[in-house]
Design an enzyme around this catalytic site. Structure first.
Site: not given
Ligand code: IFG
Length: 451
Positions: A262-263
């Site tokens: 993620d991210e």
């Protein structure tokens, strides 16, 4: 025996016994009642039932609880415990809608001890949660001992780590094994997450040689995200990743390894692809199915990969494509399941980037209607993540978890047409006195008429 209406059954404190065949003696122990061959509460296995299903029959003279497996009987025990001492007569036949009913605990931003994690498992199973996802690594801290890479925990699990430097600690191999065993005894599967290639500042603080330029990296105790990345172009990266995933796989009896994803705002898109193409197959080599946050859906995925959807957007084409290609999805939309969201503007803890999350909003949604292209048959289940940037104690953890976790747990267990907010809020009200008596901190939401 107190005089009770004909069709109901009263459990006499300590005086009511349980009968259980050998495979169910462990389950019977969770009722906290004595075992006896002629116990008024009879546990049984019924292979005709699905594994997690149970059938509870209550008459004036006793109780029969049959399950498709010990796990099914265990879920029936939770229902029995919820009914209290006066059991209403009748038959309850019940089975879960989704196989994966999860809660996530972020140990990286703020560490919680094995004892605190085990106590959390005890509370989760009351709502038939059967997976606990442990977010073990992030920018602020590394929380699982990895042989051969001691500085990960000596440095990035040591004093001063965690958000505001207030969340130090880590799980030794023994601690992790202990938590896994405790959870398994309660039919909860541990899902470990090593978040990569982003969210890795703690790795770079411990091992600067893994950075692009080899220069020392300062620890981070703020709550920013997206500023760190493993280096996709260096072989050392994959030596590190392989060792870590092999270690975690060897410690984890459950079928899943979560690799985050993620991210990754500091990972060039091509590098993200390169990294994932090399790393996504690794869990499979150790007999595990890989889970990743839904950003991984942008690259080719192993057949048995699971995509965990977490954003608040109305649609996500990559996730819909992954579902259409047969990949399964864990539905964790932040606006419905992120327990670190504030209840309302007055909530002292938590964040609000996904909006305020009331108990009703955590309850009144349907996973199969959340994302176009991700229908019932693509959904493995539902999970309620609790990120710990703003947590400083178990009371904080529980305040954000209860009473919204029970709401998400019912979304994951009950058939869609069996769910009703008014019924749920009335049943939930009975937990107020129990949580208070048990010293379990919770949010006395004004949405509920607490008993
Ligand atoms: N998003 C980040 C988490 C955490 C969260 C807080 C995911 C998958 C915001 N990633 O949610 O690390 O910071 O609500």
């Amino acid at each position: 025996m107190r005089p009770v209406p004909a069709a109901s059954f009263a459990i006499i404190d300590g005086g009511t016994a349980v009968s259980a065949p050998p495979p169910l003696e462990g389950v019977a122990a969770h009722l906290g009642l004595p075992l006896a061959a002629d116990g008024a509460i009879a546990l049984a296995l019924d292979e005709a039932l699905p594994a997690e299903a149970y059938r509870l029959e209550i008459t004036a003279t006793g109780v029969t609880l049959a399950g498709g497996s010990p796990q099914g009987v265990f879920w029936g025990v939770q229902t029995l415990r919820q009914l209290g001492r006066e059991l209403p007569g009748g038959v309850i036949e019940d089975h879960p809608r989704y196989a994966y009913r999860g809660a996530m605990l972020d140990l990286a931003r703020h560490f919680f001890t094995p004892a605190q994690i085990k106590a959390h498992v005890d509370l989760l199973v009351q709502f038939k949660i059967n997976h606990l996802h442990l977010h073990l690594t992030d920018d602020q801290g590394w929380r699982l001992e990895i042989p051969g890479w001691p500085r990960l925990t000596e440095v990035s699990g040591g004093p001063g780590t965690g958000v505001d430097g207030a969340g130090p600690g880590f799980l030794t191999l023994g601690d992790y094994a202990d938590v896994v065993a405790y959870a398994a005894d309660r039919f909860v599967t541990i899902v470990p997450e090593i978040d990569m290639p982003g969210h890795v500042n703690a790795v770079h603080v411990a091992y600067p040689e893994l950075t692009a330029d080899g220069r020392p990296v300062a620890p981070r105790t703020d709550a920013e995200v997206g500023y760190s990345s493993l280096v996709a172009g260096r072989e050392e990266t994959y030596t590190f990743v392989e060792t870590v995933l092999k270690t975690v796989a060897g410690l984890t009896p459950g079928p899943y390894l979560h690799i985050g994803g993620d991210e990754c705002l500091s990972t060039p898109p091509e590098d993200y692809r390169t990294f994932l193409e090399r790393v996504l197959p690794i869990p499979g080599r150790f007999g595990k199915s890989v889970i990743g946050w839904h950003e991984i859906a942008g690259v080719d995925l192993p057949e048995d990969a699971v995509v965990q959807y977490w954003r608040i957007e109305a649609t996500d084409d990559a996730v819909a494509r992954a579902a259409a290609d047969g990949r399964r999805v864990i539905v964790s939309p932040a606006d419905r399941t992120y327990l670190d969201m504030k209840y309302d503007a007055d909530t002292p803890l938590g964040l609000d980037w996904a909006g305020h999350l009331s108990v009703e909003r955590a309850y009144d949604w349907d996973p199969a209607e959340r994302l176009p292209g991700v229908g019932e048959d693509a959904i493995l289940g539902v999970e309620a993540p609790l990120w710990s940037e703003t947590l400083r104690s178990v009371d904080d953890l529980r305040y954000l978890t209860f009473p919204r976790l029970p709401a998400v747990a019912e979304v994951a267990w009950s058939p869609r047409d069996g769910r009703d907010w008014q019924s749920f809020r009335e049943r939930l009200a009975a937990f107020g006195p129990r949580w208070t008596a048990g010293g379990i901190s919770f949010h006395r939401s004004p949405e509920i008429d607490w008993h």
